[in-house]
Scaffold this motif. Structure first.
Motif, PDB file in Angstrom:
ATOM      1  N   UNK A   6      56.318  21.378  34.315  1.00  0.00           N
ATOM      2  CA  UNK A   6      56.793  22.057  33.109  1.00  0.00           C
ATOM      3  C   UNK A   6      55.730  23.022  32.568  1.00  0.00           C
ATOM      4  N   UNK A   7      54.472  22.670  32.718  1.00  0.00           N
ATOM      5  CA  UNK A   7      53.403  23.572  32.295  1.00  0.00           C
ATOM      6  C   UNK A   7      53.369  24.817  33.178  1.00  0.00           C
ATOM      7  N   UNK A   8      53.627  24.627  34.464  1.00  0.00           N
ATOM      8  CA  UNK A   8      53.704  25.783  35.367  1.00  0.00           C
ATOM      9  C   UNK A   8      54.919  26.633  35.015  1.00  0.00           C
ATOM     10  N   UNK A   9      56.016  25.992  34.648  1.00  0.00           N
ATOM     11  CA  UNK A   9      57.220  26.718  34.235  1.00  0.00           C
ATOM     12  C   UNK A   9      56.905  27.649  33.068  1.00  0.00           C
ATOM     13  N   UNK A  10      56.194  27.120  32.087  1.00  0.00           N
ATOM     14  CA  UNK A  10      55.853  27.930  30.919  1.00  0.00           C
ATOM     15  C   UNK A  10      55.054  29.164  31.325  1.00  0.00           C
ATOM     16  N   UNK A  11      54.145  28.995  32.262  1.00  0.00           N
ATOM     17  CA  UNK A  11      53.350  30.121  32.748  1.00  0.00           C
ATOM     18  C   UNK A  11      54.231  31.142  33.456  1.00  0.00           C
ATOM     19  N   UNK A  12      55.160  30.669  34.277  1.00  0.00           N
ATOM     20  CA  UNK A  12      56.023  31.553  35.055  1.00  0.00           C
ATOM     21  C   UNK A  12      56.990  32.353  34.175  1.00  0.00           C
ATOM     22  N   UNK A  13      57.472  31.741  33.116  1.00  0.00           N
ATOM     23  CA  UNK A  13      58.522  32.371  32.315  1.00  0.00           C
ATOM     24  C   UNK A  13      58.017  33.110  31.083  1.00  0.00           C
ATOM     25  N   UNK A  41      53.407  34.328  42.157  1.00  0.00           N
ATOM     26  CA  UNK A  41      54.630  33.743  41.605  1.00  0.00           C
ATOM     27  C   UNK A  41      55.247  32.752  42.598  1.00  0.00           C
ATOM     28  N   UNK A  42      55.309  33.157  43.852  1.00  0.00           N
ATOM     29  CA  UNK A  42      55.874  32.294  44.887  1.00  0.00           C
ATOM     30  C   UNK A  42      55.086  30.991  45.002  1.00  0.00           C
ATOM     31  N   UNK A  43      53.773  31.094  45.028  1.00  0.00           N
ATOM     32  CA  UNK A  43      52.936  29.905  45.173  1.00  0.00           C
ATOM     33  C   UNK A  43      53.041  28.996  43.955  1.00  0.00           C
ATOM     34  N   UNK A  44      53.148  29.583  42.779  1.00  0.00           N
ATOM     35  CA  UNK A  44      53.333  28.771  41.579  1.00  0.00           C
ATOM     36  C   UNK A  44      54.664  28.025  41.617  1.00  0.00           C
ATOM     37  N   UNK A  45      55.706  28.677  42.106  1.00  0.00           N
ATOM     38  CA  UNK A  45      56.994  28.009  42.239  1.00  0.00           C
ATOM     39  C   UNK A  45      56.881  26.768  43.125  1.00  0.00           C
ATOM     40  N   UNK A  46      56.197  26.905  44.242  1.00  0.00           N
ATOM     41  CA  UNK A  46      56.077  25.762  45.155  1.00  0.00           C
ATOM     42  C   UNK A  46      55.079  24.732  44.648  1.00  0.00           C
ATOM     43  N   UNK A  47      54.064  25.163  43.895  1.00  0.00           N
ATOM     44  CA  UNK A  47      53.158  24.198  43.278  1.00  0.00           C
ATOM     45  C   UNK A  47      53.930  23.314  42.297  1.00  0.00           C
ATOM     46  N   UNK A  48      54.770  23.951  41.472  1.00  0.00           N
ATOM     47  CA  UNK A  48      55.606  23.187  40.555  1.00  0.00           C
ATOM     48  C   UNK A  48      56.560  22.274  41.315  1.00  0.00           C
ATOM     49  N   UNK A  49      57.096  22.774  42.411  1.00  0.00           N
ATOM     50  CA  UNK A  49      58.044  21.985  43.205  1.00  0.00           C
ATOM     51  C   UNK A  49      57.372  20.768  43.833  1.00  0.00           C
ATOM     52  N   UNK A  50      56.157  20.923  44.299  1.00  0.00           N
ATOM     53  CA  UNK A  50      55.445  19.794  44.887  1.00  0.00           C
ATOM     54  C   UNK A  50      55.267  18.670  43.864  1.00  0.00           C
TER      55      UNK A  50
END
Length: 233
Positions: free
Chosen positions: A58-65, A77-86
């Motif tokens: 959720x913290x990564x989500x806040x950064x992305x959005x 952006x792509x790597x952050x998406x997968x970091x959050x997914x992991x």
């Protein structure tokens, strides 16, 4: 037949169901209704979302959005998406599935192919490498694609309030996103259910509920109507 799935390590693996679509497609509305449908059938259910779904994710989500983060590098952006997914997989999705619960997730990796692959123009082969690294062989059992014209979806989404960093993209970005979503649905019809999200709410709910009931019947071996005749979505 009692469909209650006890939350214990000996339970059969739950089903993983994802809801996909562009902004304003109605996923948030229907995930709540589908969760209620599963609960009415005695099935333990966990609802979650991406990016997000666990504290760190959720913290990564806040950064992305966050709309202040303009100009973010596409690969970052792509790597952050997968970091959050992991994190999401480790803390929420896999434990729930292993306990026997069914998981309803608002977006998953199909969104990455659509947004980062289609919208950003990143090579889907790069996404596939990360998909295997982070997920192993885990893939959704069913994906409900809520499909509608981007103009309509964006009008709905922007009517809710200030646009986030992704919602602020131009129309052609969402045209590309939708095109990839539809391509994935057409190439994997055994997993996808394409839903006309421009239809009246009750019709959309009927389409989604029918697809979910079919999965219940396939996985549990009886008609969903036999143990949940009063359930609606």
């Amino acid at each position: 037949m009692n469909l209650s799935i006890a939350m214990n390590p000996k339970a059969a693996r739950g089903c993983f169901i994802t809801l996909e679509g562009i902004e304003g497609a109605g996923k948030s509305t229907h995930i709540a209704r589908l969760s209620a449908l599963l609960s009415s059938l005695g099935i333990a259910v966990v609802t979650t979302r991406e990016p997000g779904g666990s504290p760190i994710a959720e913290r990564i989500r806040a950064l992305l959005l966050d709309s202040v983060n303009t100009g973010m590098d596409d690969t970052a952006e792509l790597l952050l998406m997968f970091a959050a997914r992991a994190e999401h997989l480790a803390k929420t999705i896999r434990p729930a599935l292993d306990s026997g619960a069914w998981v309803l997730c608002d977006r998953f990796t199909d969104a990455t192919y659509a947004y980062q692959g289609g919208g950003r123009g990143l090579n889907p082969e790069r996404i596939a490498v990360l998909e295997t690294l982070v997920q192993g062989d885990l893939r959704p059992d069913l994906t409900l694609l809520f499909d509608l014209e981007p103009e309509l979806g964006l009008a709905r989404a922007r009517g809710r309030g200030a646009a986030d960093r992704i919602e602020s993209e131009a129309l052609h970005f969402f045209d590309a996103v939708r095109a990839v979503y539809r391509e994935r649905a057409y190439t994997s019809p055994e997993r996808f259910c394409l839903i006309d999200a421009a239809a009246p709410l009750s019709v959309v709910g009927e389409q989604a509920g029918r697809a979910l009931r079919a999965l219940v019947e396939t996985r549990l071996g009886e008609s969903a109507d036999a143990f949940g005749a009063g359930a609606t979505v």
